[in-house]
Design a protein around this motif. Sequence first.
Motif, short mmCIF file in Angstrom:
data_model
loop_
_atom_site.label_atom_id
_atom_site.label_comp_id
_atom_site.label_asym_id
_atom_site.label_seq_id
_atom_site.Cartn_x
_atom_site.Cartn_y
_atom_site.Cartn_z
N PHE A 92 38.50 40.23 37.94
CA PHE A 92 39.46 40.22 37.28
C PHE A 92 40.08 42.08 37.11
O PHE A 92 41.28 41.98 37.34
N GLY A 94 38.30 43.60 39.31
CA GLY A 94 37.88 43.95 40.48
C GLY A 94 36.47 44.28 39.97
O GLY A 94 36.45 45.19 41.74
N THR A 120 41.58 36.93 43.20
CA THR A 120 41.20 38.38 42.95
C THR A 120 40.42 38.71 44.30
O THR A 120 40.56 40.15 44.64
N GLU A 349 46.25 32.82 37.83
CA GLU A 349 45.78 32.72 39.40
C GLU A 349 44.98 31.68 39.39
O GLU A 349 44.75 31.31 40.71
#
Length: 373
Positions: A92, A94, A120, A349
Amino acid sequence: MSGVEPVRLVLVGAGVMGRAWLAAILAEPGAELAAVVDLDAAAARRAVEEGGVPGVPVGTDAVELAQATGAHAVVDVTVPAAHHPVTTAALFAGLPVLGEKPAADTLARTLSLVAASEATGVLFAVSQSRRYHPHLFAFREQARALGTAGALTTEFFRAPRFGGFRDEMAHPLLLDMAIHPFDTARFLLGAEPVSVYCEEFNPPWSWYAGDAGAAAVFEMSGGTRYSYTGSWCSPGLETSWNGSWRLSAERGSATWDGENPPVLGLADGAAVTVAAAQDPGREIAGALREFLHALRGGPAPMGEVHANVLSLAMVEAAVESAATGARVRIDDALERAHAEALREEDRPEVAEVLRSWTSVRPALAAAGGAVLR
């Protein structure tokens, strides 16, 4: 990333395996050690000092240190129980992750990580390091040349005295080591597990709290049977860490002692052509190299999490079979883990991705071919 820029890596975990990964990162021309993280900052400091890189930053928070040092990715070598939180936080943020096996301490939390990777769009790969062996790749080419497989067997007999968490695990052989040969069986056969019957045991001289021995029979797709017999408290005449293997197929058989070139034996009158095998590199160095190549735009690593799930599913289903005394279908284990993952998930998510799967195995296959950034 460019093809020439070193990939800056944050190493999370400064224990024995963490130090092995530190050495592998330092030896890899395409990588640069950006930082070392451990809950014990003093352990992280000792690791970099003993590794000959005392100037490398250390800390206790992987994402924070990655952002501070401009790192590109994370190598997670924490204990299995920490894999889920460490990897989720990195994804999360990246940050692509290369993690030690298993992907997580449970199949349910592994499915959560699969969904986090999808949510992601960030790569998570698991280092099934024992796939990376040139003789294993040669064994696979022999298996392909021999045609339809009937039976594949592994014998694994070692007597390591690790100390630490492994000595106290409930299922030390199945949970910590058997995932390697189970994963290798999938790789060799090009087949996936259907069901398993397993028994666990612990010899009276065992120094492990949990069962250190196991025998399991898997039905694989196509009808092949894969049989595993192993013990982690078997001194004398020890097998290779890769185990001892035998394949029986329609045109003959092949054996591999886990270290030396495999041996091919053909049926009378049979003639086969065995393709040349590639050299994938050795163990964690090979896994690291493939991960770096993926970050530079290459194909997803062999251990990309969608492709890795069924290896852990084999382990969890074997543990369930040993506990219940019943044959366990792999798809049943997957669906139970999916339900558990949904109950446990606290990231909206990730939960949304999990809810979108009508069935786990097809969902893994559908998304697993994508190359994530």
